[in-house]
Scaffold this active site. Structure first.
Site, PDB file in Angstrom:
ATOM      1  N   ASP A  12       0.862  -1.175   0.000  1.00 22.29           N
ATOM      2  CA  ASP A  12       0.000   0.000   0.000  1.00 22.29           C
ATOM      3  C   ASP A  12       0.906   1.233   0.000  1.00 22.29           C
ATOM      4  OD1 ASP A  12      -2.353   1.670   0.588  1.00 22.29           O
ATOM      5  OD2 ASP A  12      -1.478   1.818   2.590  1.00 22.29           O
ATOM      6  N   SER A  46      -2.857   1.115  -4.206  1.00 14.45           N
ATOM      7  CA  SER A  46      -3.322   2.296  -3.482  1.00 14.45           C
ATOM      8  C   SER A  46      -4.756   2.649  -3.840  1.00 14.45           C
ATOM      9  CB  SER A  46      -2.410   3.485  -3.825  1.00 14.45           C
ATOM     10  OG  SER A  46      -2.837   4.667  -3.202  1.00 14.45           O
ATOM     11  N   GLY A  47      -5.377   3.408  -2.955  1.00 10.70           N
ATOM     12  CA  GLY A  47      -6.658   4.023  -3.277  1.00 10.70           C
ATOM     13  C   GLY A  47      -6.467   5.233  -4.159  1.00 10.70           C
TER      14      GLY A  47
END
Length: 264
Positions: A12, A46-47
């Protein structure tokens, strides 16, 4: 623990690989070159918007795989590997719910840009950290282009002030508290785990050969796909419970500490 089995490293970004100033360490970039020399596949998940993740890793962008928008988009060398859009009826359903929520800043996330409302101007400074390409439009409901997810921002606490309103969508849609201030709503298949499974299949790599780092609830599905799953010291309690191992915080180079052991 036999780290010699690892053929893929997945991390992440915010709260994990990036420090509190949203920076990548020079130590990581040195370690990455050693991973590359050993033919260990590296995935940034990742977002964030795809372009925003690339902006954080410009020197190695051609050597890694990007899982963006919480799994809604997978890219490699500017080539799309996976795309999982949010259907238009679902978009309308989410935006209708937002009419009853105070102080929420919605973001429509497409492959190449993000879209916010004029009244979210005060939110722009925060947005720019995660979305390098965006535009302001007058009506999100009238937007007819394809989107990957709807990101929802609250200045205080997303889990407390946004999540309860969109929680009823779970089961039909993917609803993820993805950070202190963010909730993301997307297609059921648009999560980091679904995207990572596709990447594993493409490379013939199994969970027994995969190492994953995460800190928030949007990392849970991909942590489940790795025998070497690590929660950051600063991770959400659910992540700490789900991960098999733990490491230092993102500000204490927790990812780098494990990569040093892997490379040793």
């Amino acid at each position: 623990m036999d780290l010699s089995k690892v053929k893929m490293v997945v991390t992440d970004m915010d709260g994990t690989l990036l420090n509190s100033q949203h920076e990548v360490s020079g130590q990581f970039l040195e370690l990455f070159q050693k991973l590359k020399e050993r033919d260990i596949v590296f995935v940034a998940a990742s977002g964030r918007q795809y372009q925003s993740i690339v902006d954080k890793l410009p020197s190695i962008k051609n050597d890694i795989i990007f899982i963006a928008e919480n799994g809604g988009l997978v890219m490699q060398n500017d080539t799309e590997l996976v795309s999982t859009p949010l259907a238009s009826p679902a978009k309308k359903r989410v935006l209708d719910i937002l009419d009853s929520i105070d102080d929420v800043h919605p973001v429509l996330c497409s492959k190449n840009s993000a879209f916010i409302l004029p009244e979210s101007r005060e939110f722009e400074e925060k947005l720019q950290e995660y979305y390098s390409e965006y535009a302001v439009i007058d009506d999100l409901k009238a937007f007819e282009g394809e989107i990957l997810k709807i990101a929802l921002y609250h200045f205080e606490n997303s889990e407390q002030f946004i999540y309860p309103f969109v929680k009823p969508l779970e089961g039909d849609l993917q609803v993820k508290v993805s950070g202190q201030n963010w909730v993301d709503v997307s297609s059921l298949d648009a999560n980091k785990g679904f995207a990572l499974r596709k990447v594993q299949q493409l490379h013939g790599i199994t969970p027994k050969e995969t190492m994953v780092f995460g800190d928030y609830n949007n990392d849970l599905e991909m942590l489940a796909l790795a025998d070497f799953s690590y929660a950051m010291e600063n991770a959400h309690p659910k992540v700490k419970k789900a991960a098999k191992y733990s490491t230092l915080s993102n500000d204490d180079l927790g990812v780098e500490a494990v990569l040093e052991k892997l490379l040793a």
